[in-house]
Structures are given as C-alpha cells and as structure tokens.
Enzyme design. Structure first.
Site, PDB file in Angstrom:
ATOM      1  N   SER A 108       0.823  -1.218   0.000  1.00 56.50           N
ATOM      2  CA  SER A 108       0.000   0.000   0.000  1.00 56.50           C
ATOM      3  C   SER A 108       0.849   1.256   0.000  1.00 56.50           C
ATOM      4  CB  SER A 108      -0.898   0.020   1.235  1.00 56.50           C
ATOM      5  OG  SER A 108      -1.658  -1.151   1.314  1.00 56.50           O
TER       6      SER A 108
ATOM      7  N   GLU B 159      -3.663 -15.124   1.464  1.00 55.76           N
ATOM      8  CA  GLU B 159      -3.923 -14.270   2.624  1.00 55.76           C
ATOM      9  C   GLU B 159      -5.403 -14.292   2.974  1.00 55.76           C
ATOM     10  OE1 GLU B 159      -3.503  -9.994   2.208  1.00 55.76           O
ATOM     11  OE2 GLU B 159      -2.821  -9.820   4.286  1.00 55.76           O
TER      12      GLU B 159
ATOM     13  N   SER C 293       2.915  -3.123   8.081  1.00 56.83           N
ATOM     14  CA  SER C 293       2.905  -3.776   9.393  1.00 56.83           C
ATOM     15  C   SER C 293       4.287  -4.330   9.709  1.00 56.83           C
ATOM     16  CB  SER C 293       1.896  -4.924   9.429  1.00 56.83           C
ATOM     17  OG  SER C 293       0.627  -4.470   9.067  1.00 56.83           O
TER      18      SER C 293
END
Ligand SMILES: Cc1cc2nc3c(=O)[nH]c(=O)nc-3n(C[C@H](O)[C@H](O)[C@H](O)COP(=O)(O)OP(=O)(O)OC[C@H]3O[C@@H](n4cnc5c(N)ncnc54)[C@H](O)[C@@H]3O)c2cc1C
Lengths: 355, 406
Positions: free
Chosen positions: B127, B242, B159
């Site tokens: 992102s 995912e 993250s």
C-alpha cells in the site's frame, strides 16, 4: 470425507427441478393461489417417488434420509411449489415410523400419494390465542390454531404434553376452518375438536421432537431454495434493467445488495446439508443444528426477500412479477414450527444455557 | 455425505492431541518475534510437522506431502486447545508460498529456511498513500542502474516494518506500460541505506504499522520474483492465500466458547449475563452464524479433496463474512460487560487480558486490510455473480474542467 451430494442425490435434484420447471411455472402457482388444487402436482411428484422418500422399503417406500428430503425441499422452495411435502412426506412418516404400533396401511397410502396427513403442532411449540388441545378417553376437545395442508385426509395433532394423535379429517366433531394467510402457496386451517376420536400414536416426547427437528430443517431447506431463486431473479433483472443509460447491475449499490445476499446465503447451503445429515447420523448434534438452521435461515431468508424486492424497484412490489410469492414463502417458513427467537431459546436450553 | 476422515486420520488426531498434552505448556502466549521462547517453540513444531508441514526439508520444512485433512486436524486441535500454532506473519503466510511457486532455486535456498524458523522477519510493502484499494496505481519506482534497481517512493501501513529484516515490495518498473503490467515484485534488506521508517500508532494504541520511505535504495538486480513487469500476477497469487487465512472458523469457534464462558461468569446486579434473555439471544444468533461458516468451510475443504463441486462463491465470501463475524462476536463480549467492557491495559477490572477490546479493534483492521469489505463485495458481484464492472470515469482534462467550472 465428502461434504456434498452423491451421484444419486445429484440425479434426484435434477429430476425434481426438471419436473417442477416443466409443470409448476408461476402461472400454475397462481392457479393454486386462486383456489385451485395441488393434487396433480403432488401426484406427479409421488409418481417420481417423492412421497415415498422417507418411508422404509418394507413399508412400500424408498428409505432415503433427511438430506434427500432437504434436496427436494430446496427445489420446492425454489419453485414456490404448492405441495403437501412437509406434512405428508416428511413429518408424518417420521412420526409414524418412530412410534409403536403398526401404521403400514397408512404409510403405504402416503407412499403412493393417495393419502395426505396434515400437521397441527402449534400448541406444543408456542400456544397462541389461548388455544389448546385436551385429551380424555381417546377423544380430543379444544383447538389447534394453525394446521398446514387444508386438504389432508388425516391430521397429526400434538397436545401441550407433546403427545401425538392421529385423527381422520372427516371424523365426527371435527371442524376445519380455512384461515387466510399471506402465503398463498400453502393452505392453512384451524382445527376445532368437539370430542373427536383420535388414536394416540406416541406419548414419547422424543418422537415429537425428532418430527419437529426434521420439519424445521425441511422448512429451512425450502427457504434456501426460495431465497436462492430471489437472488437469481435479482441478478438477472439487474443485468437487463437499464437506468441512466446503463444496466442497473453496474451500479455499485445494486451490486453490493446482490453480493450481500450471496454472502449470507452461500453458507446456508452448507448449514442445511449439515443439519439434514446430522438428523440421522450425528445424534448428539442433531437437535442443536436443527434449531440453529431453522433460525439462521429464517433471518437470511428475510434479508434476501427484502433485498431482492428492492433490487427490482417498483416492479418488485407488483403482483405482475409475482416476486411476492417467494417473499411470502420465506416469511411463512420463518413463522411455522417456531419463529427464530423462540427456536434460538430452545438452542440455548439444549446447551444448558437457560436457568 | 461422509464426514468421517477415516481411522488413519483419527490416529493422526490422537498424535496431535498427545503432542499438545505433552508440550502445550511450553507454548508461548502471543508471538513476541525473535524471543527464544518463540523460536524454540517454532522449532519444536517444525520438527513434529505441525507447522511448515509441507515445506521441503531442503528448505528447513518438515517435508510432508500436502494433505488437506491433516492440516485441518492440526488447525482444529491447536485452536481447540487454545495453543499457539506457531508463527504466522506475512513472510510465512504470503512470501514463502510465493517463493515456492515462483521463486528461483537460489531464492528458495536463501530465504525459506530462516523465514519459517522465525529468524528472518518480513514486512509487506504494497500500500501507498495514493494506492490502497486501487493498489495497481502504485507509484514507488524502481529504475535499473547497472546491476541494481534503484527504488524511490513511499509505502504506508507497512505492518511490522520496524521489526522486519527484509521487505517484499511492489514497485513500478515499466512506467509506460498499462498499470497492471508495469509492476515488479522485489525483495530487499531493510538495512539497505536509504530506507526510513516512521511508526504509525493504530487505534489499539500500539505502533504496529509504519510509513516506509525509500530514497535511492539500491537493490541487486536478481532480487526480483517472477519476471520484470509481472509483479501484479505474483502478488495476486498470494493475496488468495492471505484471504483464505483470515477469519479461520476454528479460532472463531474457540472465541465463541470463550464468550459463552464469559457470559456464565460475568454478572449484572448479581445475575449472570447468560440468564439475560436479550444477550442470550444475541449469543445464539452469533452461534448460528459461526456454525454456518464452519460448515461452509467443510464444503470448501470437501470440494478441494473431491473436485466435484464448484465452491467459488463459498470461498469468495470467507474474508467478508469471517472478519465481520469475528468483529460482531468480540463486540458482544464488550456489550455484555457494560462499563467493564471498556477496561483496557492495566485497569484492574480488565477481563481476559483486555482481549475483547483488542480483538474487536483488530478485526476492524482486518475488515479494512487485505481488501476492504466493499472491495470483497465488488469481487463477489463481479466474479461470483457475473455482474458488470462500473464504467471507468474518464478524468476531465484541465481544459474541460475549467469550462465546467465556469
Ligand atoms: C491493520 C492493517 C494492516 C495493514 N497491513 C499492511 C501491510 O503490512 N502492508 C501493506 O502494504 N498494506 C497494509 N495495510 C493496508 C491495507 O491493505 C489497505 O488499508 C486497504 O487495502 C485499503 O486501502 P486504503 O487504506 O487506502 O483505503 P481506501 O482504498 O482509500 O478506501 C477507503 C474507503 O473507500 C472504499 N473504496 C475504495 N475503493 C472502492 C471501490 N472501488 N468500491 C467501493 N468502495 C471503495 C473502501 O472500501 C473504504 O471504505 C494494512 C491495513 C490495515 C488496516
């Protein structure tokens, strides 16, 4: 491990769907709703063995199980078919086979579709209007407020103690009163008893419960089919209806309504299969999954019924399109044999979560 | 319909149970990265084949043949016993499957072993501030200069970037190609000069994700997975992994059981919450949804084993339904506790380590991350129900925009 249908079950589903597609178009449903009969539909299904599905082979039946019945019920719901399947092919044979006594004559008649048994269980599930059934010396007095199948030859009645009785529809002292409901794909009667002779077929609450469980799973399967049809109709309509110069199916608000219907309905398919399978094969889970399946399908069915109608705009609200037959079928499946809150409370009780 | 896995699998289940009984006490709570406890637990799990099960031994895995039922039994038993199933994280759940499928021999040899052993931690650089749901519009660039890619740009929501050794990163290498065809998939060391990480505090008040800036970061040319310009396909190959791993119904079931326990022990006016008809009905509603998702998962598993039905919609809905369900489930845990449900961190009245609040927020994060619920609905409508895409909006050129404004 296989979570799905056998080849025979796929065949069963195809055959029933083909029969209903050819013989029970919406106009045929309307004819029933306008006061016509469903005898020919039921005889046609019986000729395919549908009436005999759950009846053991040595009693003239086919001896299949609840999953097969759920497959049929899904198709019946998909086509909003008027037919006495739930009472005559599912609940009555289940109770008769579990009870003591010899019911072979009636079972054989049920298997061929020549006799029908209606169901009046309401007073053992949740009494309304103060209605109740009292038994003295093998005669019934009182009222069963809602019974399904107005055209039955016999009725199976439950009293508040969950005892089951069988009575002749033409017995002296029995009055059958037609009750109009929104769901015109089924006909409902009130049964008033004034000393009606009745044969007690079971005093064991487990017979009542097993009959109720399968009835609930079959109603859930009917909702699965009806809701799937409403989703299919919504998607097809959205692709063809144009506004603002483009198909409404390309508007995200419409797509998301359809996606939400699919997302909530798809797991219901597995849930109905599992619950039906559990009835005969996983006794410790059977009652709990039956309750949850009934309640969950009631909620999803209600959501899909509303949302699909909205996707159709004003057309969804008309009698012209007839979408309301499916809307009301989902609605009546929701109320019969225990509405969701009541059934969830039973689910809690089964797990010892109620004080 | 046959829900039995068969006697050989019941033996296998017994082995897993025995292992958990014998070693479960050693399992670390949470997954503090790189702690000795975590790494030795991970090692024990690999040795016994309870994680990295099908990864070849030459790359440090257990090397078993893929067997969906065995994997499921392991997942079920660990979730049921509420025991740490080993490390997850984006390196293990996303990168390793990608490398196994699309990596070079050298990449597999270099990265898989330390990653699954928990010694090499990865972050995912997808992102960007201008490219979230519309990921393919990303602009971080990589230009070939001799034997190196030179990377410039910014990632966001990365993250664990602050803890990561390496990053797998989507960059634009062909600026003139259509947007889905100009992207490449690079791997690089987070210690490479030119990388700056700024923590972003999330709503749980932990700094779990970051902004990551790249200024002339030099990445050896061979650290690309798949061909140049094919990064979008590489990334999509794992996005499916995912999404499959989100909203695991076994863990949801374990949380449901914890919620039932909570409602039996928590009281209002001295009355256990389970005796309150309204809360009990909400609990039962959620239990019904959990059941439906569990059976949905059985159907998906069966269709993978028997290849006899098309489960595409059943799979597509799992991320949407599973994350929304968990969020609702955790939210009920908070609701039944009233003000006590607000307690957090060191508050002496906090229940179950504050997990109801953290999970409630965490699952809102998962509703957004990895393709938002709205994007999932687009996918279900377009790919599942075959509904048309929305027409593309052509951005007005500056001149027509001006005319419109007058
Ligand atoms: C907890 C968490 C961890 C994350 N970890 C990582 C990570 O490690 N690495 C990484 O690269 N990224 C990570 N992300 C980023 C995540 O993938 C993005 O947040 C996500 O894809 C959404 O993008 P966005 O935040 O830019 O929101 P936007 O795309 O701006 O969306 C904002 C809103 O618009 C809606 N919207 C956007 N486009 C459409 C459309 N076409 N139709 C309908 N609605 C639309 C969205 O649904 C949303 O409601 C993480 C996110 C979270 C929450």
């Amino acid at each position: 491990m296989k979570f799905g249908f056998s080849e025979e079950q796929v065949l069963l589903q195809d055959n029933v769907n083909r029969y209903l597609h050819d013989n029970v178009p919406l106009d045929r449903v309307r004819a029933f709703a306008d006061g016509g009969t469903d005898t020919d539909i039921w005889q046609g299904l019986a000729d395919m063995g549908i009436a005999a599905l759950l009846i053991p082979e040595d009693q003239g039946g086919i001896g299949l199980d609840a999953l097969d019945a759920a497959i049929v019920a899904e198709s019946l719901g998909y086509h909003v078919t008027p037919a006495p399947f739930l009472g005559s092919a599912v609940m009555a044979p289940t109770a008769l086979c579990l009870s003591d006594g010899d019911h072979s004559e009636l079972l054989e008649a049920l298997a061929t579709g020549s006799k029908r048994v209606g169901i009046a269980f309401g007073e053992a599930i949740g009494r309304r209007n103060g209605a109740s059934v009292t038994v003295t010396d093998s005669t019934l007095t009182g009222t069963s407020l809602f019974a399904f199948d107005a055209d039955a030859d016999f009725y199976m009645v439950a009293d508040v103690n969950k005892h089951l009785f069988l009575l002749d529809a033409n017995a002296k002292g029995l009055q059958r009163r037609h009750l109009t409901t929104v769901d015109k794909t089924r006909r409902t009667v009130e049964l008033c008893y004034d000393g009606v002779p009745a044969a007690c077929i079971s005093e064991d609450p487990r017979v009542f419960e097993a009959t109720l469980d399968i009835g609930r799973v079959i109603l859930a399967a009917d909702t699965l089919g009806a809701a799937q049809n409403m989703l299919d109709q919504a998607v097809a309509y959205a692709k063809q209806r144009e506004q603002f110069g483009r198909p409404i199916a390309s508007f995200q608000a419409v797509k998301h309504m359809c996606a939400e219907m699919a997302a909530s309905l798809e797991p219901c398919r597995s849930m109905v299969w599992y619950a039906a399978h559990a009835l005969a094969n996983l006794p410790p889970e059977a009652r709990l999954t039956a309750c949850h399946t009934k309640a969950h399908l009631a909620e999803v069915g209600k959501f899909v019924a509303k949302t699909s109608t909205e996707v159709h705009g004003g057309m969804g609200f008309t009698d012209l399109l007839g979408l309301h037959y499916w809307f009301k079928r989902c609605g009546s499946n929701r109320q019969w044999l225990g509405a969701p809150e009541l059934v969830r409370e039973e689910a809690a009780a089964l797990q010892g979560l109620t004080s | 319909m046959d829900l039995e896995f068969g006697p050989e699998y019941e033996d296998f289940r017994q082995e897993v149970k025995d292992f958990l009984r014998q070693h479960g006490a050693k399992s670390p709570i949470g997954t503090a990265l790189r702690s000795n406890e975590t790494i030795s637990w991970q090692k024990l799990l690999i040795e016994n084949g309870y994680t990295a099960r099908t990864i070849p031994q030459e790359y440090g895995g257990y090397g078993a043949q893929p067997d969906l039922i065995q994997s499921r039994i392991i997942a079920e038993e660990f979730a049921h016993a509420r025991i740490n199933p080993g490390l997850g994280g984006q390196g293990i759940s996303m990168l390793v499957p990608t490398l196994l499928e699309l990596g070079t021999q050298a990449q597999k040899a270099q990265f898989i072993r330390p990653t699954i052993q928990g010694e090499m931690v990865w972050c995912q650089g997808y992102s960007e501030p201008g490219a979230g749901s519309d990921l393919a519009s990303l602009t971080t660039s990589a230009v070939l200069d001799g034997d190196n890619w030179v990377v410039n740009g910014q990632k966001i929501w990365t993250s664990t970037a602050q803890l990561a050794d390496w990053i797998f990163c989507l960059v634009r290498t062909e600026p003139d190609a259509p947007k889905h065809r100009g992207i490449s998939f690079l791997l690089f060391d987070m210690k490479t000069p030119g990388i700056e990480i700024r923590p972003l505090v999330d709503m749980t008040l932990a700094a779990n994700f970051n902004e990551t800036f790249f200024t002339d970061v030099r990445v050896p040319k061979h650290q690309i997975v798949g061909a140049r310009g094919e990064g979008w396909q590489v990334a999509n190959a794992i996005l499916a992994h995912e999404r499959d791993s989100l909203g695991n119904p076994n863990i949801t079931l374990a949380r449901l059981n914890a919620l039932i326990d909570l409602m039996k022990t928590e009281t209002v006016n001295g009355e256990p919450l389970i005796d309150n008809a309204i809360y009990r009905d909400r609990l039962m509603k959620i239990q019904g949804r959990v059941m439906a998702m569990r059976f949905n998962e059985l159907r998906v598993l069966s269709s993978q084993l028997n290849k006899d039905q098309d489960p595409s919609i059943a799979r597509m809905i799992v991320k949407l339904q599973g994350t929304e369900l968990r969020h609702d489930l955790e939210g009920l845990g908070i609701d039944i506790m009233g003000e006590v449900g607000l307690c957090y961190e060191d508050n002496p009245h906090t229940r179950t380590g504050g997990s109801w609040q953290t999970q409630y927020m965490f699952f809102l994060g998962l509703i957004i991350g990895g393709g938002t619920s709205q994007i999932q609905k687009n996918i279900i409508a377009e790919r599942g129900l075959d509904m048309p895409r929305e027409p593309k909006v052509i951005k007005p050129s500056p001149m027509t925009a001006q005319k419109g404004g007058q």
